[in-house]
Design an enzyme around this catalytic site. Structure first.
Site, mmCIF file in Angstrom:
data_model
loop_
_atom_site.group_PDB
_atom_site.id
_atom_site.type_symbol
_atom_site.label_atom_id
_atom_site.label_comp_id
_atom_site.label_asym_id
_atom_site.label_seq_id
_atom_site.Cartn_x
_atom_site.Cartn_y
_atom_site.Cartn_z
ATOM 1 N N ARG A 104 0.849 -1.194 0.000
ATOM 2 C CA ARG A 104 0.000 0.000 0.000
ATOM 3 C C ARG A 104 0.883 1.241 0.000
ATOM 4 N NH1 ARG A 104 -0.199 2.813 4.819
ATOM 5 N NH2 ARG A 104 0.185 1.672 6.770
ATOM 6 N N ASN A 106 2.122 4.751 1.446
ATOM 7 C CA ASN A 106 2.208 5.296 2.802
ATOM 8 C C ASN A 106 2.395 6.816 2.732
ATOM 9 O OD1 ASN A 106 2.009 4.833 5.561
ATOM 10 N ND2 ASN A 106 4.211 4.723 5.849
ATOM 11 N N GLU A 125 3.775 -5.594 6.911
ATOM 12 C CA GLU A 125 4.969 -5.105 7.613
ATOM 13 C C GLU A 125 5.989 -6.207 7.869
ATOM 14 O OE1 GLU A 125 4.002 -2.673 10.996
ATOM 15 O OE2 GLU A 125 2.329 -1.693 9.974
ATOM 16 N N ASP A 202 9.139 7.525 12.207
ATOM 17 C CA ASP A 202 7.924 7.545 11.400
ATOM 18 C C ASP A 202 8.027 8.713 10.424
ATOM 19 O OD1 ASP A 202 5.140 7.403 10.541
ATOM 20 O OD2 ASP A 202 4.742 6.263 12.354
#
Length: 310
Positions: A104, A106, A125, A202
């Protein structure tokens, strides 16, 4: 540095997002957009009035960025979609990695040249099937170029103020990479910029002084690094999973912070009740002026291949 002097984030929207991500400032609207990936939603917050709006998405959203015609470009699970907040409609502009249904889209951002950068990741993941892409608009649609691969979970990218560096994360490995970015959009000389020993890097953004701001998943904080890699004092956020920051407000001196409730144990949620909320704080150094993705072709853009192989 005296930690007592550090800014203290406050919750401006206790939305309790499962996976709040991708905050981006719309200068046109003077509003902040962000997504809830797990919650399948796009959210908008108007700081001046406190107005809040939300729209459901047909698939998992990774990011949204403003487009010059007032719409948004949204990275959904399988492609780039034009989203119209006025109608709530989505229209697919280009599929991404159709041969990798387990992946997907991100995180993403737009550079000062109007190029869109984004990463893909393995939705489970566990497998290094993710990659880093850039996108430009051409007369016949969007042109997508693949630059780097071998990622399990990508995060970032973010661009330095001079436009010559691109930062990108391999989150499970705790690594922040930096590339040299040429004027024509080519990336070279990938190298490790920083590593996190506690938590996972992140989303990232770079302020006008070149400082890299990093949301730390499972770290409860924002890390900051000078352009030479020197680590600055972290900023504590009242959430275990801090996902990304964005600079907004009329002077770009308000930092907005997205967080997530996902993967936070019940015991921690009891002590962090606003986890998943949208936080903000005032800062002295402004962010970079946001750039919109073009609705029509930009002639000054370098030509890129029509589309990459998935």
């Amino acid at each position: 540095m005296d930690t007592a002097a550090m800014p203290q984030p406050r919750c401006v929207w206790d939305i309790q997002a499962q996976l709040g991500e991708g905050p981006v400032w719309s200068a046109r609207e003077q509003a902040l957009y962000f997504v809830d990936i797990v919650g399948h939603a796009i959210h908008r917050f108007h700081p001046a009035t406190g107005a809040r709006s939300s729209w459901p998405t047909p698939k998992r959203p990774g990011f949204v960025v403003p487009v010059s015609d007032g719409t948004l470009m949204c990275g959904l699970k399988d492609g780039l979609y034009r989203f119209d907040p006025a109608s709530g409609d989505f229209r697919c502009e280009v599929a991404v990695e159709p041969g990798l249904p387990g992946n997907r889209i991100n995180d993403g951002c737009v550079d000062s040249m109007g190029r869109l950068w984004f990463g893909t990741m393995d939705d489970g993941e566990s497998t290094p099937t993710g990659a880093l892409y850039s996108v430009t608009r051409k007369p016949d649609g969007l042109c997508v170029q693949r630059h780097d691969e071998g990622y399990i979970v990508t995060n970032g990218p973010a661009i330095s103020p001079d436009g010559m560096k691109l930062y990108h994360n391999h989150s499970p490995a705790g690594i922040i990479y930096v590339f040299d970015l040429a004027a024509d959009g080519e990336l070279t000389n990938r190298r490790v910029f920083a590593r996190l020993a506690d938590g996972y890097p992140d989303g990232v953004v770079v302020d006008s002084a070149g400082v890299l701001w990093v949301g730390v998943w499972n770290g409860g904080r924002i890390e900051r690094f000078q352009p030479d890699g020197t680590r600055l004092e972290p900023i504590t956020v009242p959430a275990q999973n801090v996902t990304k920051v964005a600079f907004g407000g009329p002077d770009l001196r308000t930092v907005y912070i997205t967080t997530a409730r996902k993967n936070t144990p019940d015991g921690r949620l009891a002590t962090l009740p606003q986890a998943g909320g949208l936080f903000s704080m005032a800062v002295e150094v402004a962010g970079q002026a946001p750039t919109m993705f073009p609705a029509t072709e930009m002639a000054e853009m370098a030509a890129l291949p029509d589309i990459t192989k998935g």
